[in-house]
Design an enzyme around this catalytic site. Sequence first.
Site, PDB file in Angstrom:
ATOM      1  N   ASN A  12      25.166  43.034  44.520  1.00 31.52           N
ATOM      2  CA  ASN A  12      25.037  43.732  43.245  1.00 31.52           C
ATOM      3  C   ASN A  12      24.307  42.791  42.288  1.00 31.52           C
ATOM      4  OD1 ASN A  12      25.331  45.042  40.808  1.00 31.52           O
ATOM      5  ND2 ASN A  12      27.522  44.606  40.604  1.00 31.52           N
ATOM      6  N   LYS A  14      23.248  43.355  39.342  1.00 31.39           N
ATOM      7  CA  LYS A  14      23.521  43.591  37.910  1.00 31.39           C
ATOM      8  C   LYS A  14      22.197  43.613  37.139  1.00 31.39           C
ATOM      9  CE  LYS A  14      27.864  41.302  38.716  1.00 31.39           C
ATOM     10  NZ  LYS A  14      29.079  40.746  38.152  1.00 31.39           N
ATOM     11  N   HIS A 109      31.784  50.449  38.756  1.00 29.20           N
ATOM     12  CA  HIS A 109      31.926  48.988  38.688  1.00 29.20           C
ATOM     13  C   HIS A 109      32.699  48.632  37.421  1.00 29.20           C
ATOM     14  CE1 HIS A 109      30.891  44.764  38.229  1.00 29.20           C
ATOM     15  NE2 HIS A 109      30.650  44.769  39.527  1.00 29.20           N
ATOM     16  N   GLU A 111      32.268  46.500  35.227  1.00 30.34           N
ATOM     17  CA  GLU A 111      31.440  46.296  34.022  1.00 30.34           C
ATOM     18  C   GLU A 111      31.020  47.635  33.427  1.00 30.34           C
ATOM     19  OE1 GLU A 111      28.658  43.629  35.868  1.00 30.34           O
ATOM     20  OE2 GLU A 111      30.234  42.130  36.018  1.00 30.34           O
ATOM     21  N   GLU A 178      37.734  45.250  43.687  1.00 29.65           N
ATOM     22  CA  GLU A 178      37.171  44.158  42.903  1.00 29.65           C
ATOM     23  C   GLU A 178      38.134  43.774  41.783  1.00 29.65           C
ATOM     24  OE1 GLU A 178      32.707  43.835  43.479  1.00 29.65           O
ATOM     25  OE2 GLU A 178      33.032  45.015  41.695  1.00 29.65           O
ATOM     26  N   GLY A 184      32.684  37.243  38.710  1.00 26.86           N
ATOM     27  CA  GLY A 184      31.844  36.345  37.930  1.00 26.86           C
ATOM     28  C   GLY A 184      32.591  35.166  37.341  1.00 26.86           C
ATOM     29  N   SER A 224      33.621  36.906  43.211  1.00 28.29           N
ATOM     30  CA  SER A 224      33.283  35.518  43.545  1.00 28.29           C
ATOM     31  C   SER A 224      33.303  35.246  45.048  1.00 28.29           C
ATOM     32  CB  SER A 224      34.187  34.550  42.781  1.00 28.29           C
ATOM     33  OG  SER A 224      34.042  34.754  41.381  1.00 28.29           O
TER      34      SER A 224
HETATM   35  C1  PEP Z   1      30.348  42.143  41.322  1.00 24.89           C
HETATM   36  O1  PEP Z   1      29.677  42.197  40.335  1.00 24.89           O
HETATM   37  O2  PEP Z   1      30.563  43.181  41.960  1.00 24.89           O
HETATM   38  C2  PEP Z   1      30.883  40.850  41.747  1.00 24.89           C
HETATM   39  C3  PEP Z   1      31.795  40.822  42.674  1.00 24.89           C
HETATM   40  O3  PEP Z   1      30.379  39.730  41.114  1.00 24.89           O
HETATM   41  P1  PEP Z   1      30.639  38.195  41.541  1.00 24.89           P
HETATM   42  O4  PEP Z   1      30.419  38.107  43.034  1.00 24.89           O
HETATM   43  O5  PEP Z   1      29.616  37.412  40.773  1.00 24.89           O
HETATM   44  O6  PEP Z   1      32.027  37.871  41.179  1.00 24.89           O
END
Ligand code: PEP
Length: 265
Positions: A12, A14, A109, A111, A178, A184, A224
Amino acid sequence: MEASRGVLIAGNWKMNHGPKETRSFAAAAVSQWKTALSEKTRAAIQSGRLSAHVFPPSVSLESARDAFQETAVTVGAQNVHFEEKGAFTGEISGPMLKEIGVGWTLVGHSERRQYFGETNETVKKKAESHLRQGFTAVLCFGESRSEREAGETNSVLENQLKTGLPAEWNQRLILAYEPVWAIGTGLTATPEQAEEAHAFSRSILADRYGREAAVRTKILYGGSMTPENVRDLLKQPNVDGGLVGGASLKPESFLALLEGAGSLL
Ligand code: PEP
């Protein structure tokens, strides 16, 4: 992972990588493909047991489609409206994506939920609409840090899934657990925490759609994930892949994630 379900690594991106950077990413990934990926991993990708996906920003979708054309990497969109056309300034629709040959969507998501007001209800509408239109939809859900600390993880996941899941099961539905506190932040759920949440989510799927559908649904982990922790996470029986933000932005680490997954197959 349960090999019969297949394993999936999805990046992803973003709000990163415009068309030019997308082309550079793809060119680097293509040139490193054979050196970064073992024969075993390449065979897993070729046979479809392992699949690779990127979700670039909308403006980069066509560049990604073209640049990844000769590869096994599939392209998806990060945000797609549930209506097929109309007065929705700033949005894109399923028919538009189809026109440019993109077949995957991300839905809900954290966000999008946090900054753009998406709710379980809009998540459900999007998932149902995208699946009806023939897309593969990756539906994201997960608890916040304060919810986990208050011991509310299961009730939050249950509520998100019970109200956000489409009414009908579809084999093109994929879930992505998630935990918001891990996105992040560099904090990763432990393999045990991920497995517990995935197994619980699969039980909700079984209640809703029946056991067979639940067993066939892929549940990705996101938060992460890195080349260093991907193997331990994917060794868990209910973790079927990763939705990866930060570590998917460089071709080297995207390929290293694929190699980590491929080494387990
Ligand atoms: C995401 O945005 O779906 C995500 C898991 O980000 P990150 O891997 O940076 O934590």
